[in-house]
Motif scaffolding. Structure first.
Motif, PDB file in Angstrom:
ATOM      1  N   HIS A   1      -2.760  -2.813  -3.087  1.00  0.00           N
ATOM      2  CA  HIS A   1      -1.486  -3.505  -2.956  1.00  0.00           C
ATOM      3  C   HIS A   1      -1.312  -4.476  -4.117  1.00  0.00           C
ATOM      4  O   HIS A   1      -2.227  -5.218  -4.457  1.00  0.00           O
TER       5      HIS A   1
ATOM      6  N   ALA B   1      -2.310  -8.107  -3.570  1.00  0.00           N
ATOM      7  CA  ALA B   1      -3.654  -8.374  -3.060  1.00  0.00           C
ATOM      8  C   ALA B   1      -4.612  -8.824  -4.161  1.00  0.00           C
ATOM      9  O   ALA B   1      -5.817  -8.741  -4.001  1.00  0.00           O
TER      10      ALA B   1
ATOM     11  N   SER C   1      -5.874  -7.789   1.826  1.00  0.00           N
ATOM     12  CA  SER C   1      -4.792  -6.963   2.339  1.00  0.00           C
ATOM     13  C   SER C   1      -5.337  -6.103   3.469  1.00  0.00           C
ATOM     14  O   SER C   1      -6.470  -5.630   3.406  1.00  0.00           O
TER      15      SER C   1
ATOM     16  N   GLU D   1       2.839  -2.777   9.956  1.00  0.00           N
ATOM     17  CA  GLU D   1       3.430  -3.603   8.903  1.00  0.00           C
ATOM     18  C   GLU D   1       4.865  -3.164   8.616  1.00  0.00           C
ATOM     19  O   GLU D   1       5.675  -3.938   8.088  1.00  0.00           O
TER      20      GLU D   1
ATOM     21  N   ASP E   1       4.557  -9.600   0.779  1.00  0.00           N
ATOM     22  CA  ASP E   1       3.103  -9.771   0.886  1.00  0.00           C
ATOM     23  C   ASP E   1       2.619  -9.872   2.330  1.00  0.00           C
ATOM     24  O   ASP E   1       1.529 -10.355   2.588  1.00  0.00           O
TER      25      ASP E   1
ATOM     26  N   ASN F   1       0.931  -9.281   5.858  1.00  0.00           N
ATOM     27  CA  ASN F   1      -0.209  -8.574   6.431  1.00  0.00           C
ATOM     28  C   ASN F   1      -0.154  -8.739   7.944  1.00  0.00           C
ATOM     29  O   ASN F   1       0.193  -9.820   8.445  1.00  0.00           O
TER      30      ASN F   1
END
Length: 339
Positions: free
Chosen positions: A155, A158, A163, A180, A195, A197
């Motif tokens: 990612h 990350a 991640s 997600e 971003d 998670n």
């Protein structure tokens, strides 16, 4: 020999030295691990012809020896006593008694990761690949749903932190995929931080669950309530990681960052869902685990031993606050079975 050729030869020699050294280290680590895990364990075992039933705790054994990593079971009446050991090894395990999910790492020429569904006799029913290192797993109360969380790479956001990928799988039915991708709602309004998670699922029933949703860019780590049918994640409270719903469904135990500085130190807290009251437990050590409930009054969590790498213990603490004590020595990833 020209200067350029001497440089090339020197570079090749350095590479060979590094490769040989790395190979030697790898081989020595393999031998050390093999020797440690082929030594007979010294924990007390239940006789092979005895079946552990009733209220019990299933966990990953961390006792050094040939049973290291194997799934084991003890009774809740004697959690520190003799354990029954299953013929499977797992990194993480959860169970309803009739079914179990095992997350494991296959360290072959190419390391791979998988989730395996097992029946009451530890026979494989099905399996599916995981995208990275196993982190968390939970089953729904009736065993029809399995949630898995893995650490993943690749990612773009990350480069710092971590991640995860969390997926929910219906046994013999629908695959809900990576949650997600569900809509994230804050005060009813959808947001889409790049971003985000999601991890640490704990099921309420076959349609509702709680989990952690985080956006470092926005500076929030929320407790969210998930709806599988609506495919939504609605924020409930900030500052909650790795929730675990109590058996009576009224409270959530979780890990809370209590470090006021740039570091991270997780303590255990319990949230009353109706009143919003939060109780911080007395454990002073860093608890990087998803809590399990022994009963409505007691929470369980794993802690590694500082002086024995790879060995951990399962501790128990009163949910209302009070002193913690070792419940199962040389254990990790507890799952309580209440027939």
């Amino acid at each position: 020999m020209t200067t350029r050729n001497r440089r090339v030869a020197g570079f090749v020699l350095v590479v060979l030295v590094v490769v040989v050294a790395a190979g030697g280290y790898g081989w020595s680590e393999y031998v050390r691990s093999r020797d440690a895990q082929t030594t007979a364990t010294d924990v007390d075992l239940v006789p092979a012809d005895v079946t552990v039933s009733g209220d019990r705790i299933v966990f990953r054994s961390t006792a050094p020896g040939d049973l290291y990593g194997r799934v084991a079971t003890v009774t809740t009446d004697d959690p520190g006593g003799p354990r029954s050991v299953a013929p499977v090894a797992c990194d993480r395990v959860d169970t309803t008694g009739g079914r179990s999910v095992c997350l494991r790492t296959d360290r072959g020429v190419l390391t791979t990761f998988e989730a395996v569904l097992l029946d009451a006799n530890w026979q494989q029913l099905e399996s599916w690949a995981l995208p990275g290192i196993p982190s968390r797993t939970r089953m729904s109360p009736d065993g029809t749903l399995v949630a898995t969380t893995s650490f993943v790479t690749g990612h773009s956001y990350a480069t710092t932190g971590f991640s995860t990928e969390t997926a929910i799988h219906e046994i013999g039915g629908r695959d809900y995929g990576n949650i997600e991708e569900f809509d994230l709602l804050v005060d009813g309004e959808e947001i889409a931080p790049v971003d985000r998670n999601i991890w640490g699922v704990t099921f309420v029933d076959d349609t509702t669950f709680y989990a952690t949703a985080q956006s470092r860019a926005l500076g929030h780590t929320w407790l969210v309530e998930g709806d599988l049918e609506a495919r939504t994640l609605s924020t409930v409270r900030d500052g909650v990681e790795c929730p675990a719903l109590s058996p009576d469904g009224t409270r959530v135990a979780f890990k809370k960052d209590v470090d006021d500085g740039p570091g991270v130190h997780w303590s255990i807290a319990v949230l009353d869902l109706a009143s919003g009251d939060e109780t911080l437990l007395g454990e002073q050590r860093n608890v990087d685990d998803q809590v399990e409930w022994l009963d409505d009054d007691t929470v369980l969590y794993g802690l590694p031993r500082e002086d024995e790498p790879g060995v951990s213990d399962v501790w128990a603490a009163p949910a209302a606050g009070g002193d913690a004590a070792v419940l199962i020595p040389e254990a990790w990833s507890p799952a309580v079975v209440r027939p």
